[in-house]
Design a protein around this motif. Structure first.
Motif, PDB file in Angstrom:
ATOM      1  N   PHE A  98      39.097  52.957  36.493  1.00  0.00           N
ATOM      2  CA  PHE A  98      39.210  51.561  36.116  1.00  0.00           C
ATOM      3  C   PHE A  98      40.636  51.199  35.709  1.00  0.00           C
ATOM      4  N   LEU A  99      41.233  52.026  34.874  1.00  0.00           N
ATOM      5  CA  LEU A  99      42.551  51.699  34.337  1.00  0.00           C
ATOM      6  C   LEU A  99      43.622  51.698  35.419  1.00  0.00           C
ATOM      7  N   THR A 100      43.649  52.749  36.227  1.00  0.00           N
ATOM      8  CA  THR A 100      44.669  52.855  37.269  1.00  0.00           C
ATOM      9  C   THR A 100      44.461  51.770  38.315  1.00  0.00           C
ATOM     10  N   GLY A 101      43.197  51.449  38.574  1.00  0.00           N
ATOM     11  CA  GLY A 101      42.905  50.385  39.525  1.00  0.00           C
ATOM     12  C   GLY A 101      43.429  49.036  39.083  1.00  0.00           C
ATOM     13  N   TYR A 102      43.666  48.880  37.791  1.00  0.00           N
ATOM     14  CA  TYR A 102      44.197  47.619  37.282  1.00  0.00           C
ATOM     15  C   TYR A 102      45.691  47.709  37.007  1.00  0.00           C
ATOM     16  N   GLY A 103      46.333  48.749  37.547  1.00  0.00           N
ATOM     17  CA  GLY A 103      47.782  48.847  37.423  1.00  0.00           C
ATOM     18  C   GLY A 103      48.268  49.565  36.187  1.00  0.00           C
ATOM     19  N   ALA A 144      52.004  50.032  44.807  1.00  0.00           N
ATOM     20  CA  ALA A 144      53.458  49.877  44.935  1.00  0.00           C
ATOM     21  C   ALA A 144      53.794  48.651  45.788  1.00  0.00           C
ATOM     22  N   TYR A 145      53.062  48.501  46.901  1.00  0.00           N
ATOM     23  CA  TYR A 145      53.301  47.358  47.793  1.00  0.00           C
ATOM     24  C   TYR A 145      53.019  46.041  47.080  1.00  0.00           C
ATOM     25  N   TYR A 146      51.906  45.984  46.363  1.00  0.00           N
ATOM     26  CA  TYR A 146      51.508  44.716  45.757  1.00  0.00           C
ATOM     27  C   TYR A 146      52.430  44.341  44.604  1.00  0.00           C
ATOM     28  N   LYS A 147      52.878  45.347  43.850  1.00  0.00           N
ATOM     29  CA  LYS A 147      53.822  45.051  42.763  1.00  0.00           C
ATOM     30  C   LYS A 147      55.155  44.556  43.334  1.00  0.00           C
ATOM     31  N   ARG A 148      55.557  45.097  44.486  1.00  0.00           N
ATOM     32  CA  ARG A 148      56.775  44.605  45.139  1.00  0.00           C
ATOM     33  C   ARG A 148      56.574  43.155  45.595  1.00  0.00           C
ATOM     34  N   ALA A 156      51.030  36.412  42.015  1.00  0.00           N
ATOM     35  CA  ALA A 156      50.000  37.298  42.553  1.00  0.00           C
ATOM     36  C   ALA A 156      48.962  36.423  43.240  1.00  0.00           C
ATOM     37  N   VAL A 157      48.358  36.953  44.306  1.00  0.00           N
ATOM     38  CA  VAL A 157      47.382  36.187  45.086  1.00  0.00           C
ATOM     39  C   VAL A 157      46.115  37.011  45.247  1.00  0.00           C
ATOM     40  N   SER A 158      44.978  36.421  44.897  1.00  0.00           N
ATOM     41  CA  SER A 158      43.707  37.138  45.013  1.00  0.00           C
ATOM     42  C   SER A 158      43.271  37.198  46.463  1.00  0.00           C
TER      43      SER A 158
END
Length: 280
Positions: A98-103, A144-148, A156-158
């Motif tokens: 859960f935690l890692t999945g949320y960054g 990594a891609y999404y944070k970039r 951020a886009v859902s």
């Protein structure tokens, strides 16, 4: 008391009950769909428990050892200590998922586990997080891609196209930037799950009204919908909720014009729900 009566059925104890439907592990299912990691996707398609799978890979223990029947068997032969240790490890695996999945990272993992009474040093938490990413390499790449993406666009886009802006990523304060990136990745999953729940509730409410039911969809609690139901209508309520929550991709596609989005993620992993009811 007055407060307790707020959680009883308006139809009375004899004629009413509270019905709840829970979208099973919806955040992690959406995470698997978003990152497309083959092992995660395959686990959900085959009905494998992702928490036990992660724990098995991180601690290099057979998956079967984390099944309830195995741990119950240990307790039956007096090996309570071994059963509790397996349960403790699964709790670590579940929290890491859960935690890692949320960054989140090692520090967040250490903090979350400590709140649940599990204490690990930072080196252990770093190893566990790294082991998770080694298990699901596409998840590592996707985060990594999404944070970039958030850094480049300031938002951020859902999965449904819901936008949340993060001006903090332009800040010179690295702590503020890191917090914004975590919140941004969290938005990808939580906003998408929220939109799915809103659509499911809208569909269920519409079908119950069309059927002329007196039962009322009253609220949501995280990934669950709560219905104040007449007992005599329970079969119909269950049928409607089951039809909607276990066929979400088709329901969503019929309600929303998704032509402007790539909607294949809706069909990547099965989206499922559990239901229960009781007097309060």
């Amino acid at each position: 008391s007055i407060i307790k009566r707020m959680y009883d059925s308006r139809f009375g104890k004899k004629d009413g009950c509270i019905f709840q439907a829970d979208l099973s592990q919806i955040e992690l299912r959406l995470l698997a769909a978003a990152c497309g990691d083959p092992l995660m996707v395959d686990a959900y398609r085959r009905g494998i428990d992702l928490h036990s799978l992660t724990t098995s890979r991180v601690f290099k223990i057979p998956y079967e050892h984390f099944e309830k029947k195995y741990m119950a068997g240990l307790q039956e032969i007096g090996k309570d200590k071994e059963a509790k240790e397996l349960d403790r490890k699964r709790k670590i695996g579940k929290t890491t998922n859960f935690l890692t999945g949320y960054g989140g990272g090692p520090f967040g993992l250490q903090t979350s586990l400590a709140e649940g009474g599990v204490y690990l040093d930072m080196a252990e938490c770093e190893y566990i997080v790294e082991a998770l990413f080694d298990t699901y390499p596409c998840l590592r790449k996707h985060i990594a891609y999404y944070k970039r993406f958030i850094m480049d666009n300031g938002c951020a886009v859902s999965l449904f196209g819901r936008v949340r802006w993060f001006d903090e990523v332009r800040s010179d304060d690295q702590q503020a930037v890191s917090k914004a990136l975590r919140a941004g990745f969290n938005h990808l999953i939580q906003a998408s799950a929220s939109d799915l729940m809103i659509l499911a509730c809208s569909a269920v409410d519409g079908l119950m009204k069309r059927a002329g039911l007196e039962s009322i969809l009253t609220s949501t609690v995280h990934d669950s919908m709560v219905i104040d139901a007449r007992r005599s209508e329970l079969p119909q309520v269950y049928s409607i909720v089951d039809e909607v929550t276990n066929n979400l991709p088709d329901v969503v596609s019929s309600m929303v014009d998704l032509d402007q989005f790539d909607n294949r993620w809706l069909y990547t992993v099965p989206l499922e729900a559990d239901a229960e009811c009781g007097p309060s």
